[in-house]
Write an enzyme that holds these catalytic residues in place. Structure first.
Site, short mmCIF file in Angstrom:
data_model
loop_
_atom_site.label_atom_id
_atom_site.label_comp_id
_atom_site.label_asym_id
_atom_site.label_seq_id
_atom_site.Cartn_x
_atom_site.Cartn_y
_atom_site.Cartn_z
N HIS A 20 0.85 -1.01 -0.03
CA HIS A 20 0.09 0.03 -0.18
C HIS A 20 0.82 1.21 0.07
O HIS A 20 0.43 2.32 -0.64
CB HIS A 20 -0.96 0.02 1.25
CG HIS A 20 -1.79 -1.14 1.37
ND1 HIS A 20 -2.03 -1.77 2.48
CD2 HIS A 20 -2.79 -1.37 0.45
CE1 HIS A 20 -3.00 -2.70 2.37
NE2 HIS A 20 -3.59 -2.30 1.00
N LYS A 44 -18.01 -5.37 7.13
CA LYS A 44 -16.63 -6.06 6.49
C LYS A 44 -15.65 -6.73 7.56
O LYS A 44 -14.76 -7.43 7.43
CB LYS A 44 -15.65 -5.11 5.76
CG LYS A 44 -16.24 -4.79 4.38
CD LYS A 44 -14.94 -4.70 3.37
CE LYS A 44 -15.41 -4.84 2.05
NZ LYS A 44 -14.14 -4.76 1.26
N ARG A 93 -2.23 -6.06 -8.33
CA ARG A 93 -1.28 -6.68 -8.36
C ARG A 93 -1.02 -7.73 -9.34
O ARG A 93 0.05 -8.27 -9.83
CB ARG A 93 -1.30 -7.24 -6.84
CG ARG A 93 -1.22 -6.34 -5.71
CD ARG A 93 -1.79 -7.00 -4.34
NE ARG A 93 -3.08 -7.60 -4.41
CZ ARG A 93 -3.70 -7.74 -3.42
NH1 ARG A 93 -3.29 -7.98 -2.04
NH2 ARG A 93 -5.17 -8.16 -3.67
N SER A 131 -3.41 -7.78 3.03
CA SER A 131 -3.53 -7.72 4.36
C SER A 131 -3.89 -8.96 5.08
O SER A 131 -3.56 -8.96 6.22
CB SER A 131 -4.74 -6.35 4.73
OG SER A 131 -4.21 -5.39 4.12
O1 PNS Z 1 -9.35 -2.97 0.15
P1 PNS Z 1 -10.44 -3.13 -0.46
O2 PNS Z 1 -11.57 -4.12 0.55
O3 PNS Z 1 -10.51 -3.97 -1.85
O4 PNS Z 1 -11.59 -1.75 -0.74
C1 PNS Z 1 -12.78 -2.07 -1.31
C2 PNS Z 1 -13.33 -0.51 -1.35
C3 PNS Z 1 -13.31 -0.04 0.41
C4 PNS Z 1 -12.54 0.20 -2.34
C5 PNS Z 1 -14.79 -0.69 -1.73
O5 PNS Z 1 -15.33 -1.70 -0.91
C6 PNS Z 1 -15.55 0.37 -1.63
O6 PNS Z 1 -15.50 1.57 -2.27
N1 PNS Z 1 -16.59 0.20 -0.85
C7 PNS Z 1 -17.41 1.55 -0.46
C8 PNS Z 1 -18.78 1.37 -0.81
C9 PNS Z 1 -19.10 1.46 -2.28
O7 PNS Z 1 -19.09 2.63 -2.66
N2 PNS Z 1 -19.51 0.61 -2.93
C10 PNS Z 1 -19.74 0.61 -4.38
C11 PNS Z 1 -18.44 0.37 -4.89
S1 PNS Z 1 -18.44 -0.27 -6.61
#
Ligand code: PNS
Length: 166
Positions: A20, A44, A93, A131
């Site tokens: 990150h 989550k 990645r 993570s």
């Molecule tokens: O590190 P991650 O868990 O892959 O990150 C995912 C994240 C936080 C980017 C995604 O879950 C997110 O943006 N969540 C917020 C809710 C949202 O906007 N959902 C629609 C996205 S398509």
């Protein structure tokens, strides 16, 4: 509209690792401002609270005038609007990341057509890093040297007995 180029590097960061931080460094070369946006949704079930993740990331961004960290709830595109940003940054990645990232990027674009998602590849040393694996290796006593910041190792140690025991 502001001409400041703002990157919103969004994720769970549970916890943040060197892959990150490698992406943060890449953002800094391209954008005027980088906001690390930590998802704080409870569904989550993160190991670290949003407050803890923000605190550990803030520690890693010390001295970076162009970077800040915030948590957000709800839709990422709504958070983007609230900070006046139009570029989401995500680390990519491997091919296995692609389908999930592709779906999110297209959904976010549909929700707000002025938002673009930019993908950045971390240094090769980190392409296997996640993570989830950091936590697994930590719990099983593996060596994480060079993969997470020392302070994050301290955070992991501090919650080990309370949150990682069976
Ligand atoms: O590190 P991650 O868990 O892959 O990150 C995912 C994240 C936080 C980017 C995604 O879950 C997110 O943006 N969540 C917020 C809710 C949202 O906007 N959902 C629609 C996205 S398509």
């Amino acid at each position: 509209m502001s001409s400041t180029r703002i990157a919103v590097y969004a994720g769970s960061f549970d916890p943040i690792h060197n892959g990150h931080l490698d992406i943060v460094e890449r953002c800094r070369k391209v954008f005027d401002e980088t906001i690390v946006a930590v998802l704080s949704n409870r569904d989550k079930e993160p190991s670290f609270s949003a407050r803890e993740r923000v605190a550990m990331i803030a520690g890693e961004l010390t001295g970076y005038e162009d970077c800040r960290v915030e948590s957000f709830t709800g839709l990422l595109v709504d958070y983007m609007s609230s900070v006046g940003a139009r570029t989401i940054v995500r680390g990519l990645r491997a091919v296995s990341d692609f389908e999930y990232e592709f779906q999110m990027a297209l959904m976010n674009r549909r929700l707000n057509p002025s938002v673009e998602t930019v993908f950045m590849m971390p240094r090769e040393d980190y392409i296997y890093l996640s993570s989830r694996l950091v936590k697994e290796v930590f719990v099983l006593g593996g060596n994480l040297t060079g993969l997470v910041p020392d302070k994050v190792l301290e955070w992991l140690s501090s919650i080990k007995d309370e949150r990682f025991s069976d």
